[in-house]
Write a protein that holds these residues in place. Structure first.
Motif, mmCIF file in Angstrom:
data_model
loop_
_atom_site.group_PDB
_atom_site.id
_atom_site.type_symbol
_atom_site.label_atom_id
_atom_site.label_comp_id
_atom_site.label_asym_id
_atom_site.label_seq_id
_atom_site.Cartn_x
_atom_site.Cartn_y
_atom_site.Cartn_z
ATOM 1 N N ALA A 191 -0.522 9.193 2.935
ATOM 2 C CA ALA A 191 0.262 8.107 2.353
ATOM 3 C C ALA A 191 0.077 8.035 0.841
ATOM 4 O O ALA A 191 1.038 7.807 0.095
ATOM 5 N N ALA A 192 -1.152 8.216 0.364
ATOM 6 C CA ALA A 192 -1.417 8.138 -1.077
ATOM 7 C C ALA A 192 -0.679 9.247 -1.819
ATOM 8 O O ALA A 192 -0.080 9.009 -2.879
ATOM 9 N N ILE A 193 -0.718 10.457 -1.277
ATOM 10 C CA ILE A 193 -0.009 11.574 -1.916
ATOM 11 C C ILE A 193 1.493 11.287 -1.949
ATOM 12 O O ILE A 193 2.161 11.494 -2.973
ATOM 13 N N ALA A 194 2.029 10.787 -0.841
ATOM 14 C CA ALA A 194 3.469 10.521 -0.755
ATOM 15 C C ALA A 194 3.897 9.422 -1.718
ATOM 16 O O ALA A 194 4.921 9.546 -2.406
ATOM 17 N N ILE A 195 3.123 8.336 -1.822
ATOM 18 C CA ILE A 195 3.553 7.228 -2.673
ATOM 19 C C ILE A 195 3.344 7.555 -4.153
ATOM 20 O O ILE A 195 4.097 7.091 -5.009
ATOM 21 N N LEU A 196 2.349 8.381 -4.470
ATOM 22 C CA LEU A 196 2.196 8.831 -5.856
ATOM 23 C C LEU A 196 3.369 9.732 -6.248
ATOM 24 O O LEU A 196 3.859 9.678 -7.388
ATOM 25 N N PHE A 197 3.825 10.545 -5.302
ATOM 26 C CA PHE A 197 4.991 11.386 -5.556
ATOM 27 C C PHE A 197 6.221 10.516 -5.781
ATOM 28 O O PHE A 197 7.021 10.759 -6.688
ATOM 29 N N TRP A 198 6.374 9.456 -4.961
ATOM 30 C CA TRP A 198 7.497 8.524 -5.135
ATOM 31 C C TRP A 198 7.406 7.832 -6.494
ATOM 32 O O TRP A 198 8.417 7.650 -7.183
ATOM 33 N N LEU A 199 6.198 7.449 -6.859
ATOM 34 C CA LEU A 199 6.002 6.776 -8.151
ATOM 35 C C LEU A 199 6.388 7.697 -9.294
ATOM 36 O O LEU A 199 6.978 7.266 -10.291
ATOM 37 N N PRO B 27 4.177 -4.048 -8.621
ATOM 38 C CA PRO B 27 3.625 -3.988 -7.260
ATOM 39 C C PRO B 27 3.532 -2.556 -6.732
ATOM 40 O O PRO B 27 2.579 -2.216 -6.023
ATOM 41 N N MET B 28 4.507 -1.720 -7.075
ATOM 42 C CA MET B 28 4.477 -0.341 -6.609
ATOM 43 C C MET B 28 3.315 0.434 -7.223
ATOM 44 O O MET B 28 2.650 1.231 -6.548
ATOM 45 N N GLN B 29 3.039 0.209 -8.498
ATOM 46 C CA GLN B 29 1.902 0.862 -9.145
ATOM 47 C C GLN B 29 0.588 0.411 -8.526
ATOM 48 O O GLN B 29 -0.295 1.230 -8.248
ATOM 49 N N THR B 30 0.478 -0.883 -8.304
ATOM 50 C CA THR B 30 -0.746 -1.416 -7.703
ATOM 51 C C THR B 30 -0.951 -0.853 -6.304
ATOM 52 O O THR B 30 -2.064 -0.464 -5.929
ATOM 53 N N THR B 31 0.116 -0.780 -5.519
ATOM 54 C CA THR B 31 0.009 -0.211 -4.179
ATOM 55 C C THR B 31 -0.415 1.246 -4.230
ATOM 56 O O THR B 31 -1.285 1.685 -3.472
ATOM 57 N N ALA B 32 0.193 2.026 -5.112
ATOM 58 C CA ALA B 32 -0.109 3.457 -5.196
ATOM 59 C C ALA B 32 -1.573 3.695 -5.557
ATOM 60 O O ALA B 32 -2.259 4.504 -4.919
ATOM 61 N N TRP B 33 -2.071 2.973 -6.560
ATOM 62 C CA TRP B 33 -3.435 3.237 -7.029
ATOM 63 C C TRP B 33 -4.483 2.647 -6.094
ATOM 64 O O TRP B 33 -5.542 3.255 -5.888
ATOM 65 N N THR B 34 -4.230 1.482 -5.511
ATOM 66 C CA THR B 34 -5.202 0.944 -4.552
ATOM 67 C C THR B 34 -5.203 1.773 -3.271
ATOM 68 O O THR B 34 -6.253 1.957 -2.647
ATOM 69 N N MET B 35 -4.036 2.284 -2.889
ATOM 70 C CA MET B 35 -3.966 3.155 -1.723
ATOM 71 C C MET B 35 -4.753 4.441 -1.970
ATOM 72 O O MET B 35 -5.461 4.935 -1.084
ATOM 73 N N THR B 36 -4.656 4.971 -3.183
ATOM 74 C CA THR B 36 -5.404 6.175 -3.526
ATOM 75 C C THR B 36 -6.903 5.910 -3.497
ATOM 76 O O THR B 36 -7.685 6.703 -2.950
ATOM 77 N N ALA B 37 -7.328 4.780 -4.082
ATOM 78 C CA ALA B 37 -8.753 4.430 -4.077
ATOM 79 C C ALA B 37 -9.244 4.230 -2.652
ATOM 80 O O ALA B 37 -10.333 4.721 -2.279
ATOM 81 N N VAL C 103 -0.458 9.724 13.468
ATOM 82 C CA VAL C 103 -1.018 9.531 12.122
ATOM 83 C C VAL C 103 0.042 9.806 11.060
ATOM 84 O O VAL C 103 0.172 9.058 10.081
ATOM 85 N N LEU C 104 0.806 10.874 11.239
ATOM 86 C CA LEU C 104 1.865 11.205 10.291
ATOM 87 C C LEU C 104 2.915 10.100 10.242
ATOM 88 O O LEU C 104 3.395 9.722 9.164
ATOM 89 N N TRP C 105 3.264 9.553 11.396
ATOM 90 C CA TRP C 105 4.223 8.447 11.455
ATOM 91 C C TRP C 105 3.701 7.246 10.669
ATOM 92 O O TRP C 105 4.409 6.658 9.864
ATOM 93 N N MET C 106 2.448 6.880 10.913
ATOM 94 C CA MET C 106 1.872 5.731 10.219
ATOM 95 C C MET C 106 1.803 5.951 8.717
ATOM 96 O O MET C 106 2.004 5.017 7.930
#
Length: 313
Positions: free
Chosen positions: A59-67, A192-202, A232-235
């Motif tokens: 999820a972190a890799i995917a949302i950073l890519f989206w960001l 909010p998207m930046q905060t989600t991406a970086w907290t998800m990565t952490a 897991v991939l779905w989630m």
């Protein structure tokens, strides 16, 4: 540029209508509702720490890519909020999801969804305490009604007790409430998207560390099953990244108040998914879900007010 377009990639400039935004918000709630059954399936082939770490690594890799696609990948935001993101990632991502995956070993998807469904109310109550003000009477009453509905769903009035997993999920709900409050109070100059991406990565990094400390992830992955990996991939992709992006589009277009009501679809979605997988709910569970949702609506002030008719005698 509108708030909605800030969430979308730069090349996706088609306007979002109110109806589309409502539909995307509803999809988010449905996707979140599927996570509980998906967690049960994931745990059938993976240990909890490994499953949680794998979900959020993807999820972190995917949302950073989206960001990156949306033009929001700004490392100055990361530097400015580094310690806040680390703390929030530990509490709201690692803590919340560790509680969910460990708790789901003994809890049920419907009960877990209902407990998580009360999180917005818990957030408001904790926020009121931190601000040293009394919570609204309607919020307290709604919370009590919601907890009654949760108790009815797990069969507490027929002799069944809350399991240790239910209590862990409640702890996870509290962790998410603290995360929500912390994102408002501790983060500065970030979307909010930046905060989600970086907290998800952490949070993903913390979960990976815990997985290697408590388990043997590589061995677990080699002996896992296709349904568990697929869950897991779905989630990761649908139940995390897409759900959050769709939710943010709804908030940007319709506002947080109008969007938050749709969150009540989460336990309904969990109930339907459980039935699809062969665990038909009984009348007590259905009644419990209805009562819990009524309490949430009451506490959030979303029930329509009855007005006296001017034509009455």
């Amino acid at each position: 540029m509108s708030a909605t377009n800030d969430i979308l990639p730069n090349h996706a400039n088609a306007p979002i209508t109110d109806t589309s935004a409502l539909g995307l918000s509803a999809l988010s709630a449905i996707f979140w509702g599927t996570n509980f059954e998906a967690t049960r399936i994931a745990l059938s082939g993976l240990p909890p720490w490994t499953a949680a770490a794998l979900r959020f690594a993807i999820a972190a890799i995917a949302i950073l890519f989206w960001l990156r696609l949306s033009g929001g990948l700004d490392f100055r935001v990361l530097r400015r909020n580094l310690f806040a993101y680390l703390a929030l990632g530990c509490v709201g991502v690692a803590g919340f999801n560790a509680a969910l995956f460990l708790g789901m070993q003994t809890s049920s998807p419907v009960t877990a969804a209902l407990i998580m469904g009360t999180t917005p109310l818990t957030t408001n109550l904790i926020d009121a305490v931190l601000q040293r003000r009394l919570p609204a009477a309607g919020a307290v009453l709604g919370m009590a009604i919601s907890l009654f509905g949760v108790s009815l769903t797990v069969g507490a009035f027929s002799g069944t007790r809350f399991t240790s997993g239910d209590l862990l999920i409640l702890a996870g709900s509290l962790a998410w409430a603290l995360y929500t409050i912390g994102c408002r109070r501790a983060v500065t100059d970030a979307t909010p998207m930046q905060t989600t991406a970086w907290t998800m990565t952490a949070g993903a990094l913390v979960l990976l560390f815990a997985a290697f400390f408590f388990e043997t992830p590589f061995t677990a992955l080699t002996v896992s099953t296709a349904p568990a990996l697929g869950a897991v991939l779905w989630m990761a992709v649908v139940g995390s990244v897409l759900a959050y992006i769709f939710w943010q589009i709804g908030i940007a277009k319709r506002g947080p108040g109008a969007t938050s009501v749709v969150f009540n679809l989460v336990p309904v979605s969990a109930l339907v998914i459980a039935a699809v997988f062969g665990r038909m709910p009984d009348l007590y569970q259905v009644a419990g879900v209805a009562i819990a949702i009524f309490g949430i609506l009451l506490a959030s002030g979303r029930l329509p007010r009855l007005k006296a008719s001017s034509a009455s005698a």
